[in-house]
Design a protein around this motif. Sequence first.
Motif, PDB file in Angstrom:
ATOM      1  N   MET A  89     110.123  34.651 -65.850  1.00 12.86           N
ATOM      2  CA  MET A  89     109.655  36.015 -65.603  1.00 12.86           C
ATOM      3  C   MET A  89     109.836  36.400 -64.130  1.00 12.86           C
ATOM      4  O   MET A  89     110.356  37.475 -63.808  1.00 12.86           O
ATOM      5  N   LEU A  90     109.405  35.521 -63.235  1.00 12.60           N
ATOM      6  CA  LEU A  90     109.501  35.810 -61.805  1.00 12.60           C
ATOM      7  C   LEU A  90     110.959  35.991 -61.379  1.00 12.60           C
ATOM      8  O   LEU A  90     111.294  36.903 -60.622  1.00 12.60           O
ATOM      9  N   HIS A  91     111.820  35.127 -61.886  1.00  9.21           N
ATOM     10  CA  HIS A  91     113.238  35.209 -61.501  1.00  9.21           C
ATOM     11  C   HIS A  91     113.892  36.454 -62.083  1.00  9.21           C
ATOM     12  O   HIS A  91     114.796  37.039 -61.472  1.00  9.21           O
ATOM     13  N   THR A  92     113.440  36.891 -63.253  1.00  7.83           N
ATOM     14  CA  THR A  92     113.972  38.112 -63.851  1.00  7.83           C
ATOM     15  C   THR A  92     113.663  39.319 -62.980  1.00  7.83           C
ATOM     16  O   THR A  92     114.501  40.208 -62.796  1.00  7.83           O
ATOM     17  N   ILE A  93     112.450  39.375 -62.430  1.00  7.36           N
ATOM     18  CA  ILE A  93     112.096  40.465 -61.505  1.00  7.36           C
ATOM     19  C   ILE A  93     112.917  40.344 -60.217  1.00  7.36           C
ATOM     20  O   ILE A  93     113.529  41.299 -59.749  1.00  7.36           O
ATOM     21  N   TYR A  94     112.941  39.153 -59.652  1.00  4.84           N
ATOM     22  CA  TYR A  94     113.610  38.907 -58.371  1.00  4.84           C
ATOM     23  C   TYR A  94     115.105  39.213 -58.444  1.00  4.84           C
ATOM     24  O   TYR A  94     115.678  39.793 -57.506  1.00  4.84           O
ATOM     25  N   SER A  95     115.734  38.845 -59.549  1.00  5.50           N
ATOM     26  CA  SER A  95     117.183  38.995 -59.671  1.00  5.50           C
ATOM     27  C   SER A  95     117.600  40.309 -60.306  1.00  5.50           C
ATOM     28  O   SER A  95     118.802  40.564 -60.464  1.00  5.50           O
ATOM     29  N   CYS A  96     116.647  41.146 -60.672  1.00  4.48           N
ATOM     30  CA  CYS A  96     116.965  42.449 -61.271  1.00  4.48           C
ATOM     31  C   CYS A  96     117.872  43.223 -60.315  1.00  4.48           C
ATOM     32  O   CYS A  96     117.623  43.288 -59.109  1.00  4.48           O
ATOM     33  N   VAL A 101     109.807  48.191 -56.568  1.00  4.30           N
ATOM     34  CA  VAL A 101     108.738  48.487 -55.609  1.00  4.30           C
ATOM     35  C   VAL A 101     107.404  48.099 -56.236  1.00  4.30           C
ATOM     36  O   VAL A 101     107.069  48.554 -57.328  1.00  4.30           O
ATOM     37  N   ALA A 102     106.649  47.250 -55.563  1.00  4.25           N
ATOM     38  CA  ALA A 102     105.304  46.892 -56.019  1.00  4.25           C
ATOM     39  C   ALA A 102     104.309  47.886 -55.436  1.00  4.25           C
ATOM     40  O   ALA A 102     104.250  48.080 -54.219  1.00  4.25           O
ATOM     41  N   LYS A 103     103.538  48.500 -56.306  1.00  2.00           N
ATOM     42  CA  LYS A 103     102.510  49.464 -55.909  1.00  2.00           C
ATOM     43  C   LYS A 103     101.161  48.797 -56.107  1.00  2.00           C
ATOM     44  O   LYS A 103     100.620  48.740 -57.207  1.00  2.00           O
ATOM     45  N   VAL A 104     100.612  48.254 -55.039  1.00  2.00           N
ATOM     46  CA  VAL A 104      99.408  47.419 -55.108  1.00  2.00           C
ATOM     47  C   VAL A 104      98.189  48.275 -54.804  1.00  2.00           C
ATOM     48  O   VAL A 104      97.915  48.600 -53.653  1.00  2.00           O
ATOM     49  N   ALA A 118     108.059  38.742 -55.849  1.00  2.00           N
ATOM     50  CA  ALA A 118     109.363  38.836 -56.506  1.00  2.00           C
ATOM     51  C   ALA A 118     109.965  40.227 -56.383  1.00  2.00           C
ATOM     52  O   ALA A 118     111.152  40.424 -56.674  1.00  2.00           O
ATOM     53  N   CYS A 119     109.157  41.203 -55.960  1.00  2.00           N
ATOM     54  CA  CYS A 119     109.635  42.578 -55.796  1.00  2.00           C
ATOM     55  C   CYS A 119     110.344  42.736 -54.447  1.00  2.00           C
ATOM     56  O   CYS A 119     110.217  41.901 -53.560  1.00  2.00           O
ATOM     57  N   ASP A 120     111.055  43.837 -54.291  1.00  2.00           N
ATOM     58  CA  ASP A 120     111.825  44.068 -53.069  1.00  2.00           C
ATOM     59  C   ASP A 120     111.020  44.747 -51.975  1.00  2.00           C
ATOM     60  O   ASP A 120     111.215  44.468 -50.793  1.00  2.00           O
ATOM     61  N   ILE A 121     110.165  45.671 -52.357  1.00  2.00           N
ATOM     62  CA  ILE A 121     109.381  46.445 -51.401  1.00  2.00           C
ATOM     63  C   ILE A 121     107.945  46.470 -51.900  1.00  2.00           C
ATOM     64  O   ILE A 121     107.698  46.660 -53.094  1.00  2.00           O
ATOM     65  N   VAL A 122     106.992  46.265 -50.990  1.00  2.00           N
ATOM     66  CA  VAL A 122     105.582  46.196 -51.371  1.00  2.00           C
ATOM     67  C   VAL A 122     104.779  47.222 -50.573  1.00  2.00           C
ATOM     68  O   VAL A 122     104.798  47.211 -49.336  1.00  2.00           O
ATOM     69  N   VAL A 123     104.083  48.095 -51.302  1.00  2.00           N
ATOM     70  CA  VAL A 123     103.182  49.076 -50.693  1.00  2.00           C
ATOM     71  C   VAL A 123     101.777  48.775 -51.194  1.00  2.00           C
ATOM     72  O   VAL A 123     101.552  48.680 -52.403  1.00  2.00           O
ATOM     73  N   SER A 124     100.839  48.604 -50.284  1.00  2.00           N
ATOM     74  CA  SER A 124      99.474  48.219 -50.655  1.00  2.00           C
ATOM     75  C   SER A 124      98.453  49.183 -50.077  1.00  2.00           C
ATOM     76  O   SER A 124      98.633  49.711 -48.973  1.00  2.00           O
ATOM     77  N   VAL A 125      97.373  49.375 -50.819  1.00  2.00           N
ATOM     78  CA  VAL A 125      96.231  50.106 -50.249  1.00  2.00           C
ATOM     79  C   VAL A 125      95.561  49.225 -49.197  1.00  2.00           C
ATOM     80  O   VAL A 125      95.602  47.996 -49.270  1.00  2.00           O
ATOM     81  N   ASP A 126      94.926  49.872 -48.244  1.00  2.00           N
ATOM     82  CA  ASP A 126      94.323  49.125 -47.141  1.00  2.00           C
ATOM     83  C   ASP A 126      93.078  48.354 -47.555  1.00  2.00           C
ATOM     84  O   ASP A 126      92.607  47.479 -46.815  1.00  2.00           O
ATOM     85  N   THR A 127      92.536  48.645 -48.735  1.00  2.00           N
ATOM     86  CA  THR A 127      91.330  47.957 -49.196  1.00  2.00           C
ATOM     87  C   THR A 127      91.629  46.726 -50.055  1.00  2.00           C
ATOM     88  O   THR A 127      90.705  46.027 -50.460  1.00  2.00           O
ATOM     89  N   LYS A 210     121.148  44.504 -52.215  1.00  2.00           N
ATOM     90  CA  LYS A 210     120.057  43.617 -52.630  1.00  2.00           C
ATOM     91  C   LYS A 210     120.577  42.196 -52.819  1.00  2.00           C
ATOM     92  O   LYS A 210     119.966  41.226 -52.338  1.00  2.00           O
ATOM     93  N   ARG A 211     121.707  42.073 -53.473  1.00  2.00           N
ATOM     94  CA  ARG A 211     122.291  40.747 -53.687  1.00  2.00           C
ATOM     95  C   ARG A 211     122.724  40.122 -52.362  1.00  2.00           C
ATOM     96  O   ARG A 211     122.612  38.904 -52.174  1.00  2.00           O
ATOM     97  N   LEU A 212     123.209  40.944 -51.433  1.00  2.00           N
ATOM     98  CA  LEU A 212     123.648  40.450 -50.127  1.00  2.00           C
ATOM     99  C   LEU A 212     122.515  39.744 -49.397  1.00  2.00           C
ATOM    100  O   LEU A 212     122.692  38.653 -48.843  1.00  2.00           O
ATOM    101  N   VAL A 213     121.347  40.366 -49.376  1.00  2.00           N
ATOM    102  CA  VAL A 213     120.195  39.755 -48.705  1.00  2.00           C
ATOM    103  C   VAL A 213     119.871  38.409 -49.348  1.00  2.00           C
ATOM    104  O   VAL A 213     119.639  37.399 -48.652  1.00  2.00           O
TER     105      VAL A 213
END
Length: 259
Positions: A89-96, A101-104, A118-127, A210-213
């Motif tokens: 599951m984790l690799h499927t997300i990572y290699s997609c 974008v993870a919306k936390v 496993a996501c590419d970009i992570v945005v989190s609330v400050d709490t 994405k693959r380059l990175v």
Amino acid sequence: METLSIEIANRLATVTLNRPEVRNAFNETTIAEITRVFRDLDTNDSIRAIVLAANGPAFCAGADLNWMKKMADYTHEENLADAGQLAEMLHTIYSCSKPVVAKVQGDCYAGGMGLVAACDIVVSVDTANFCLSEVKLGLIPATISPYVIKAMGESAARRYFITAERFTAAEAHRTGFVHEVVTAEALDGKVAEIVKALCSNSPNAVKQAKRLVQDVASREVTPALIAATVEGIAQIRASEEGREGVRSFLEKRKPNWLS
């Protein structure tokens, strides 16, 4: 879907963890559903970006307690199979091939941190709070470790893997695990801003970037790596979207992927 909700609109797919009554803890059903959904979205040419979100006050509390009770009686072979599904599951997300974008919107613990990493970009609330709590239970974050260590770095991982301390969104941002920290009121807007940027770019170039990175990160700069990057830019320049992008820039018009 028993544990997820899916929404597709305007080239964006939003995959939402939907078990708020258990703080979106995941079990074997969640793992199978996430794997299947991300595989399907990966091959959907109408999708330019994916947001991984959650309903309720917590983003993900890690493994579901009832699932953990069952695992307590597993044989070694059963544990191997079970962990293998989580790893898949984790690799499927990572290699997609689509940017994810993870919306936390709330607390993220244990295996939930693996989902986010496993996501590419992570945005989190400050709490939001974060915690790698496995050692408190006599376990280790083995399956999620490749992604979490890449996201927060070895030094921070060494500390939080062995202390199981809870840490804030600000600390997660300091380590690099989280890219943006915003208020709850600003969360939707910031995610929408990032998605708009992603969807404005060449779909093929985003996929290749994405693959380059992933291909270049942590590799020693050798003649072989240099040759691979030279080949990469030569191929993308000759691609249909590469040619269109340069032409549209020189002709001062929008590229056709924005039409």
